[in-house]
Design an enzyme around this catalytic site. Structure first.
Site, short mmCIF file in Angstrom:
data_model
loop_
_atom_site.label_atom_id
_atom_site.label_comp_id
_atom_site.label_asym_id
_atom_site.label_seq_id
_atom_site.Cartn_x
_atom_site.Cartn_y
_atom_site.Cartn_z
N LYS A 128 60.62 -89.01 61.65
CA LYS A 128 60.65 -87.79 62.47
C LYS A 128 59.24 -87.04 61.88
O LYS A 128 58.97 -85.79 62.03
CB LYS A 128 61.85 -86.91 62.27
CG LYS A 128 62.89 -87.44 63.03
CD LYS A 128 63.95 -86.57 63.14
CE LYS A 128 65.46 -87.20 63.55
NZ LYS A 128 65.52 -87.28 64.97
N ASP A 188 69.89 -79.62 56.01
CA ASP A 188 69.49 -80.83 57.13
C ASP A 188 67.81 -80.39 57.65
O ASP A 188 67.74 -79.61 58.17
CB ASP A 188 70.33 -80.99 58.06
CG ASP A 188 69.92 -81.81 59.24
OD1 ASP A 188 68.68 -82.34 59.33
OD2 ASP A 188 70.64 -82.21 60.10
N CYS A 228 73.20 -85.23 70.36
CA CYS A 228 74.03 -85.12 69.19
C CYS A 228 74.66 -83.80 68.87
O CYS A 228 74.70 -83.41 67.70
CB CYS A 228 73.34 -86.06 68.02
SG CYS A 228 73.19 -87.59 68.53
N GLN A 256 64.32 -81.88 61.34
CA GLN A 256 63.51 -81.32 62.30
C GLN A 256 62.48 -80.44 61.51
O GLN A 256 61.50 -80.18 62.29
CB GLN A 256 64.31 -80.54 63.44
CG GLN A 256 65.30 -81.38 64.15
CD GLN A 256 64.46 -82.45 65.17
OE1 GLN A 256 63.33 -82.27 65.22
NE2 GLN A 256 65.20 -83.51 65.25
N HIS A 272 73.82 -81.05 64.07
CA HIS A 272 73.84 -82.38 64.61
C HIS A 272 74.96 -83.03 64.17
O HIS A 272 75.72 -82.85 63.12
CB HIS A 272 72.52 -82.86 63.95
CG HIS A 272 72.16 -84.19 64.78
ND1 HIS A 272 72.82 -85.40 64.52
CD2 HIS A 272 71.27 -84.80 65.46
CE1 HIS A 272 72.19 -86.56 65.03
NE2 HIS A 272 71.12 -85.95 65.80
C1 LIG Z 1 69.05 -81.85 63.14
C2 LIG Z 1 69.06 -83.47 62.95
N1 LIG Z 1 69.82 -83.81 61.89
C3 LIG Z 1 70.05 -85.08 61.77
C4 LIG Z 1 69.59 -85.91 62.33
C5 LIG Z 1 69.82 -87.32 62.23
O1 LIG Z 1 68.60 -88.28 61.83
P1 LIG Z 1 68.38 -89.65 61.51
O2 LIG Z 1 69.19 -90.18 63.06
O3 LIG Z 1 67.08 -89.91 61.40
O4 LIG Z 1 69.33 -89.93 60.36
C6 LIG Z 1 68.92 -85.75 63.59
C7 LIG Z 1 68.21 -86.58 64.63
O5 LIG Z 1 67.71 -86.18 65.70
C8 LIG Z 1 68.61 -84.11 63.87
O6 LIG Z 1 67.82 -83.69 64.74
#
Ligand SMILES: Cc1ncc(COP(=O)(O)O)c(C=O)c1O
Length: 407
Positions: free
Chosen positions: A225, A199, A364, A202, A121
């Site tokens: 999430k 990370d 993203c 998800q 992401h």
């Molecule tokens: C794999 C992954 N990493 C990071 C993020 C970023 O999360 P946040 O916007 O809650 O900081 C997302 C959000 O969709 C994501 O899907």
């Protein structure tokens, strides 16, 4: 387990959108909130609201106790060794930025490599690009195999070399639905003495997570999430790696002593939490973690995989030209696709008219999209309150969309 019962816990799901019963398939963007979380936020603001760690009065004591109880709960949720390994953040993005800014400059020099994967992401790419620009370090990307969306682990040794000073990887891909073998990846890195960051945006609300079993140094997640409120997240950091790290931001709460010229810091995790934190968010996240554990995270994971497999199979047999992304088997509850000659945004717009909430765009994941030769995909992402009947209806809607656009 009768998952349809859990739907009743989510007031928002019981509504019509454009005259049709809402089908919420945008859970990878954010999940809905159960009544216990909503009640808990209301009760916190109605009874206990005060600032933490500062006051001596009763309400401040209650707020502080609730905030620190949430930290202890997050430690248990992740099986961290101590609550001191839990830093509250705004979410995954802020957690990764914290590591890039506080750990990065002290530990990276020009020429060092940061290893990422091609399915990251933007929030696990851009902070490292900024850090690379500051330090002269360079980014490397472990390849993805193509539409099947797996990491090319046969070539891991070519990428995970001794010049790598950090390996940061997503647990579950938000666009491909791939579940990466993070235990294996972190074990391989640890053998070479390379710190790791997972990370877990998800995965955190979707499966059992044990930071000691994974063996990572850092793990970042977002409360919103996983049934929690927006604005709260967790960064886990192994105590030994957090202790020597300088602060991320300066301000109140994180200091021991301040003079006009100099300050000293509190120990971790408080050193990394400058200013008034999202107290109600932490309290709401506590309730969300209790809720998920009452359901059972193993059961949630199994149900996710069932829904993901069911949707994938249905779409693979879809009468029409469809391109599917991500692994055929062992996928999470996320399915990305493209209907031939129909733009992803058109799919999402028409689906919305039928009450189905999807997402269309680059998710993203722009570098990954470019690698796959597309600008965007349409994505359906599920959670435990979704059903196979909803997937059937969604596939029916896709059939209508295909007819509508004459594709
Ligand atoms: C794999 C992954 N990493 C990071 C993020 C970023 O999360 P946040 O916007 O809650 O900081 C997302 C959000 O969709 C994501 O899907």
């Amino acid at each position: 387990m009768d998952w349809s019962v859990t739907r009743a816990d989510f007031p928002i799901l019981d509504q019509k959108v454009h005259g049709q019963p809402l089908i919420y398939f945008d859970n990878a963007a954010t999940t809905q909130k159960p009544r216990v979380v909503l009640d808990c936020l209301r009760s916190y603001y109605e009874r206990d609201n005060a600032n933490v760690h500062r006051g001596i009065h009763e309400l401040s004591n209650r707020a502080t106790t609730a905030f620190e109880a949430a930290r202890a709960r997050a430690a248990r949720f992740l099986n961290a060794r101590s609550a001191d390994e839990i830093i509250f953040t705004r979410g995954t993005t802020e957690g990764i930025n914290l590591v890039a800014n506080a750990w990065g400059p002290k530990n990276l020099r020009a020429g060092d490599k940061i290893l990422l994967t091609e399915m990251e992401h933007h929030s696990n790419i851009v902070p490292w690009q900024l850090l690379a620009a500051r330090t002269g370090a360079e980014l490397r990307f472990l390849p993805v195999t193509g539409d099947t969306g797996l990491l090319d682990l046969n070539h891991l040794d070519d990428y995970l070399t001794k010049e790598v000073k950090l390996f940061a990887m997503t647990h579950i891909s938000n666009s491909l639905g791939t579940i990466n073998p993070v235990i294996e990846l972190c074990t391989r890195a640890r053998k070479l003495g390379i710190p790791t960051l997972v990370d877990a945006a998800q995965s955190a609300g979707h499966r059992h997570l044990d930071v000691q079993e994974i063996g990572c140094d850092f793990l970042a997640l977002s409360g919103h999430k996983m049934c929690g409120p927006t604005g709260i997240g967790v960064l886990y950091g192994r105590q030994e790696i957090l202790e020597p790290m300088p602060p991320f931001q300066g301000g109140g709460e994180m200091i021991l002593n301040v003079s006009f010229q100099k300050s000293t810091w509190k120990h971790a995790p408080h050193r990394f939490e400058a200013g008034t934190p999202d107290i109600s968010g932490a309290v709401g996240l506590h309730a969300a973690m209790d809720y998920l554990d009452n359901l059972g995270r193993q059961k949630i994971a199994a149900h996710d995989q069932e829904l993901g497999a069911y949707a994938y199979e249905k779409l693979a047999r879809f009468k029409g030209d469809i391109r599917l992304f991500g692994p055929h088997i062992g996928r999470a509850g996320v399915v990305s696709f493209l209907l031939k000659d129909v733009h992803a945004h058109d799919v999402v717009t028409v689906a919305d008219q039928r009450g189905v909430a999807l997402r269309g765009g680059h998710h993203c994941n722009q570098p990954l999209m470019h690698k796959l030769g597309v600008e965007s995909t349409a994505r359906a992402s599920f959670y435990f309150y979704n059903t196979t009947q909803e997937i059937d209806r969604f596939v029916g809607v896709l059939g209508e969309i295909q007819k509508f656009f004459g594709a």
